[in-house]
Design an enzyme around this catalytic site. Structure first.
Site, PDB file in Angstrom:
ATOM      1  N   LYS A   1       3.276   4.542  -0.920  1.00  0.00           N
ATOM      2  CA  LYS A   1       3.297   5.559  -1.966  1.00  0.00           C
ATOM      3  C   LYS A   1       4.576   6.381  -1.789  1.00  0.00           C
ATOM      4  O   LYS A   1       4.742   7.086  -0.795  1.00  0.00           O
ATOM      5  CB  LYS A   1       2.084   6.497  -1.882  1.00  0.00           C
ATOM      6  CG  LYS A   1       0.713   5.774  -1.932  1.00  0.00           C
ATOM      7  CD  LYS A   1       0.134   5.605  -0.570  1.00  0.00           C
ATOM      8  CE  LYS A   1      -1.333   5.229  -0.556  1.00  0.00           C
ATOM      9  NZ  LYS A   1      -1.699   4.018  -1.261  1.00  0.00           N
TER      10      LYS A   1
ATOM     11  N   ASP B   1      16.783  11.308  -7.749  1.00  0.00           N
ATOM     12  CA  ASP B   1      18.233  11.445  -7.556  1.00  0.00           C
ATOM     13  C   ASP B   1      18.685  11.167  -6.130  1.00  0.00           C
ATOM     14  O   ASP B   1      19.739  11.660  -5.718  1.00  0.00           O
ATOM     15  CB  ASP B   1      18.698  12.848  -7.972  1.00  0.00           C
ATOM     16  CG  ASP B   1      18.655  13.066  -9.481  1.00  0.00           C
ATOM     17  OD1 ASP B   1      18.604  12.064 -10.218  1.00  0.00           O
ATOM     18  OD2 ASP B   1      18.665  14.232  -9.917  1.00  0.00           O
TER      19      ASP B   1
ATOM     20  N   ASP C   1       0.263  15.629  20.121  1.00  0.00           N
ATOM     21  CA  ASP C   1       0.573  16.717  21.051  1.00  0.00           C
ATOM     22  C   ASP C   1       1.040  17.987  20.350  1.00  0.00           C
ATOM     23  O   ASP C   1       1.829  18.761  20.894  1.00  0.00           O
ATOM     24  CB  ASP C   1       1.637  16.264  22.062  1.00  0.00           C
ATOM     25  CG  ASP C   1       1.074  15.318  23.107  1.00  0.00           C
ATOM     26  OD1 ASP C   1      -0.135  15.400  23.390  1.00  0.00           O
ATOM     27  OD2 ASP C   1       1.850  14.491  23.633  1.00  0.00           O
TER      28      ASP C   1
ATOM     29  N   LYS D   1      -4.057  10.332   5.120  1.00  0.00           N
ATOM     30  CA  LYS D   1      -3.745   9.548   6.319  1.00  0.00           C
ATOM     31  C   LYS D   1      -2.741  10.360   7.132  1.00  0.00           C
ATOM     32  O   LYS D   1      -1.537  10.356   6.858  1.00  0.00           O
ATOM     33  CB  LYS D   1      -3.144   8.194   5.959  1.00  0.00           C
ATOM     34  CG  LYS D   1      -4.032   7.324   5.033  1.00  0.00           C
ATOM     35  CD  LYS D   1      -3.646   7.503   3.601  1.00  0.00           C
ATOM     36  CE  LYS D   1      -4.191   6.434   2.666  1.00  0.00           C
ATOM     37  NZ  LYS D   1      -5.570   6.139   2.697  1.00  0.00           N
TER      38      LYS D   1
ATOM     39  N   HIS E   1       0.813  -1.215   0.000  1.00  0.00           N
ATOM     40  CA  HIS E   1       0.000   0.000   0.000  1.00  0.00           C
ATOM     41  C   HIS E   1       0.850   1.269   0.000  1.00  0.00           C
ATOM     42  O   HIS E   1       0.329   2.380   0.049  1.00  0.00           O
ATOM     43  CB  HIS E   1      -0.917  -0.027   1.234  1.00  0.00           C
ATOM     44  CG  HIS E   1      -2.079   0.886   1.164  1.00  0.00           C
ATOM     45  ND1 HIS E   1      -2.353   1.820   2.152  1.00  0.00           N
ATOM     46  CD2 HIS E   1      -3.056   1.041   0.245  1.00  0.00           C
ATOM     47  CE1 HIS E   1      -3.448   2.483   1.834  1.00  0.00           C
ATOM     48  NE2 HIS E   1      -3.901   2.035   0.677  1.00  0.00           N
TER      49      HIS E   1
ATOM     50  N   HIS F   1      -9.128  10.809   1.664  1.00  0.00           N
ATOM     51  CA  HIS F   1      -8.114   9.787   1.430  1.00  0.00           C
ATOM     52  C   HIS F   1      -6.829  10.050   2.204  1.00  0.00           C
ATOM     53  O   HIS F   1      -5.951   9.200   2.253  1.00  0.00           O
ATOM     54  CB  HIS F   1      -7.808   9.668  -0.070  1.00  0.00           C
ATOM     55  CG  HIS F   1      -7.064   8.429  -0.441  1.00  0.00           C
ATOM     56  ND1 HIS F   1      -5.708   8.413  -0.685  1.00  0.00           N
ATOM     57  CD2 HIS F   1      -7.484   7.152  -0.582  1.00  0.00           C
ATOM     58  CE1 HIS F   1      -5.326   7.185  -0.987  1.00  0.00           C
ATOM     59  NE2 HIS F   1      -6.385   6.390  -0.932  1.00  0.00           N
TER      60      HIS F   1
END
Length: 538
Positions: A198, A203, A440, A435, A196, A433
Site C-alpha cells: 500500500k 511528486d 525497544d 500492521k 499486498h 487491520h
C-alpha cells in the site's frame, strides 16, 4: 460478495477481498488434490494465458522533486537534518483519506499509487474522480493495483486508462477475466502470489505508506464494519526510496497494462461515459464527511503539519516479487524482521490483524522470554476477525504464546476505540487491520506485513522502518489505546492450563472461558479448519 450495478459491494459477512483470497486459496489447495476437478479445469481453461507480447514502455518517478513546492520545502528543511527524513502517523481514518485527497490537489507533476485493494465504493470512486481532476490539469497518474479485487471491472478500469495522463497496470493478472477460480485451480502456483503493498506518492516528494487499502471500511465510512488501521506520512530522502519501490514493481514483468487484458481498446467516449457514471454515483452516494472543507483546511495548515513531522533515519523495506521466481517465496521482509528481533534488548510491541505463528516463531518467543524480553501483541478476536481461516491458524498456538510469556490481547468487535464523533459506524463492528511493530521503544515498522505464512512467504509486502524514539512514543500511545480493558480482551491461562479472557465493560471486569461474543457454530468452523492441511496458506 454481492453485486449491484456491476460493482462489488461488501456485505455484513465481512466478504473482503483479503478474506476471499484466503478462502479461495485454502479451497484451491484442497481442490488441487481432486483428480476430477483438475481434469475439469484443464477442459475449461483451454489455452487462456496472460498476454506477453504487449507494449509496456518503462517509466520512472519524477526526477526533479525539488522543483515542486512541497519538494522544495523538504529540501530546505532537510538541510538541518542530513541523511534523515520526516515522518508522522495517521491514526484517524477520515483524516487519512483527507490527506490522500489533498495530495491529489497539491500534486504538480506526478501521482503514483500502489494498492492491494481498491473497492468500487464511495471512497474508491471519490479518489478515482480526484485523480481524474489531477490528470486533467496535466499531472501524470500511474496506478498499480493487484488484480484479485478487480473482478468484473475491466471495462471501467480500461476506460480510465484511456485518459492520456493516466496509466493503469495490474499485478499478476488472471488469465480468465471472468472466472478467477479456474486460474486458482489450473495455475495456482502463479496466481496465489499477490501484491499486498500500500503506497501513495506525490511528486516524488511526499508519500503515505501503511496498512490502509482504498475502501470505505479503511476510512471510517462503512456502515457495518470499520478497521482500526495506521498509516505513516513521509517527506525527504525516504520518498525517493518509496518511488524506487513503485518503479521496481511498475516496470517488472508482473505488472501488465490493463489495455492488454481487454477485448478492445477503450476510447475517449468510453472515458467520458465512465467519468459521467462515476460522478453520478458520487452524487447519489456522497462521501459522508465535509471533504472539501477538510481538504481546504488541511491545505491551509499544511506547512504547520509538515513542521510537526519528526526527522529521523528511516528506510523503505519491501519484498522483491522476483524472489518468487528465484526462491519460490518472498524472503526479504521475514528474514529482516527475524534478524531485528534477535537484537532486541527489552521489549517488542506488535499490533497485527493476522497472527499465524509457526515453529520458528515459537522458538523465537521462547528465546526472548529466556532473555527477559517483554512481548505484547494485539490481534483480532474471533468476533472481530474478518478472516476465519486466519483465526483458525492463530488459535492453534495461542496457548503456547501465553505460556511463553507473551502478553496477548484480542480486539473486541465493539470497542470504545477512537472514532470521529459523527462516524456513521458508531454502532457498527470494529476489526483490526493495522500492521505495526515497535522495537525497544526506539525503532518502528509501519506497513503491510502480517505475521502469517501468506505475508511471510506468498505475497509481497512493503513498509517503513523508522529509527526514532520520539515517533515510537507516538506509536506506542496509539497502540496502548488498543489494549485498554474496554477495548480488548487479555488472554490468560488458568491453573489447569486452559485459556480464559478478561475485559471490562462499564467499569466491571468480565471473564470468558471461550472466544468472547462468538457463536458455537463459529467455534466449530474454526476447529474444522484447523484439521485441514492448509496452515501454510493462511
Amino acid at each position: 460478495m454481492r453485486e449491484r450495478d456491476g460493482l462489488p459491494r461488501l456485505d455484513s459477512g465481512f466478504a473482503t477481498p483479503g478474506r476471499l483470497q484466503r478462502a479461495v486459496t485454502t479451497g484451491a489447495a484442497l481442490l488441487r488434490g481432486c483428480l476430477f476437478l483438475t481434469l475439469a479445469a484443464v477442459l475449461l481453461t483451454g489455452c487462456a494465458s496472460v498476454p506477453k507480447d504487449y507494449p509496456r514502455p518503462p517509466s520512472t518517478a519524477f526526477p526533479d522533486h525539488a522543483s515542486t513546492a512541497i519538494g522544495a520545502y523538504f529540501e530546505r528543511t532537510g538541510t538541518a537534518h542530513p541523511g534523515q527524513s520526516a515522518f508522522g502517523i495517521l491514526p484517524d481514518g477520515s483524516r487519512a483519506f483527507t490527506a490522500r485527497i489533498a495530495m491529489t490537489e497539491l500534486a504538480e507533476k506526478t501521482l503514483d499509487l500502489q494498492y492491494f485493494i481498491w473497492d468500487a465504493d464511495t471512497t474508491g470512486r471519490v479518489l478515482a474522480e480526484r485523480l481524474l481532476r489531477a490528470a486533467d490539469r496535466g499531472v501524470r497518474v500511474r496506478i498499480l493495483v493487484d488484480d484479485l479485487n478487480l473482478h468484473g471491472r475491466d471495462a471501467v478500469v480500461a476506460a480510465l486508462d484511456a485518459h492520456p495522463n493516466i496509466e493503469i497496470r495490474l499485478f499478476n493478472p488472471f488469465a480468465h477475466r471472468s472466472r478467477h477460480l479456474l486460474d486458482f485451480i489450473a495455475d495456482f502456483d502463479r496466481v496465489n502470489h499477490r501484491m499486498h503493498n500500500k503506497l501513495f506518492v506525490m511528486d516524488n516528494a511526499v508519500a503515505i505508506v501503511g496498512g490502509r487499502n482504498i475502501g470505505n471500511h479503511y476510512f471510517e465510512v462503512h456502515q457495518q464494519v470499520n478497521f482500526r488501521d495506521l498509516d505513516a506520512v513521509a517527506g525527504g530522502p525516504v520518498v525517493r526510496e518509496a518511488s524506487a519501490v513503485f518503479d521496481h514493481f511498475w516496470n517488472s514483468t508482473w505488472a501488465v497494462p490493463i489495455k492488454a487484458l481487454v477485448d478492445r481498446p477503450a476510447t475517449e467516449a468510453d472515458l467520458q461515459a465512465a467519468v459521467q457514471a462515476t460522478r453520478e454515483r458520487i452524487a447519489q452516494d456522497p462521501y459522508p464527511y465535509p471533504l472539501d472543507q477538510d481538504v481546504a483546511r488541511l491545505r491551509s495548515e499544511l506547512m504547520a503539519i509538515f513542521d510537526q513531522l519528526i526527522w529521523a533515519p528511516g528506510h523503505m523495506i519491501f519484498d522483491d516479487p522476483n524472489e518468487i521466481i528465484k526462491h519460490g517465496r518472498t524472503i526479504t521482509m521475514t528474514e529482516g524482521f527475524y534478524r531485528r528481533i534477535e537484537r532486541l534488548d527489552r521489549e517488542l510491541l506488535i499490533e497485527v490483524p493476522y497472527l499465524v505463528i509457526r515453529q520458528r516463531g515459537l522458538e523465537v518467543v521462547n528465546r526472548l522470554r529466556d532473555r527477559g524480553v517483554r512481548i505484547r501483541i494485539l490481534t483480532n478476536s474471533l468476533a472481530s476477525n474478518d478472516v476465519l481461516p486466519a483465526h483458525a491458524g492463530y488459535s492453534e498456538h495461542r496457548d503456547e504464546l501465553v505460556a511463553g510469556g507473551v502478553e496477548l490481547y484480542e480486539l473486541r468487535s465493539d470497542p470504545a476505540v477512537k472514532k470521529r464523533t459523527f462516524s456513521l459506524s458508531g454502532s457498527g463492528r470494529s476489526t483490526l487491520h493495522a500492521k505495526v511493530m515497535v522495537f525497544d521503544r526506539k525503532d518502528v515498522f509501519i506497513g503491510s506485513l502480517n505475521l502469517d505464512p501468506r505475508s511471510g512467504d506468498i505475497n509481497t509486502e512493503a513498509g517503513l522502518y523508522i529509527e526514532s524514539p520520539e515517533l515510537a512514543a507516538q506509536v506506542i500511545a496509539y497502540m496502548d489505546e488498543g489494549v485498554l480493558p474496554q477495548s480488548a480482551y487479555r488472554i490468560l491461562l488458568d491453573a489447569s492450563g486452559d485459556l480464559y479472557w478478561v475485559t471490562e465493560t462499564d467499569g466491571k471486569t468480565e471473564r470468558y472461558d471461550h472466544d468472547p461474543n462468538s457463536t458455537a457454530w463459529q467455534r466449530a468452523k474454526v476447529r474444522f479448519i484447523r484439521m485441514l492441511p492448509v496452515m501454510n496458506q493462511l
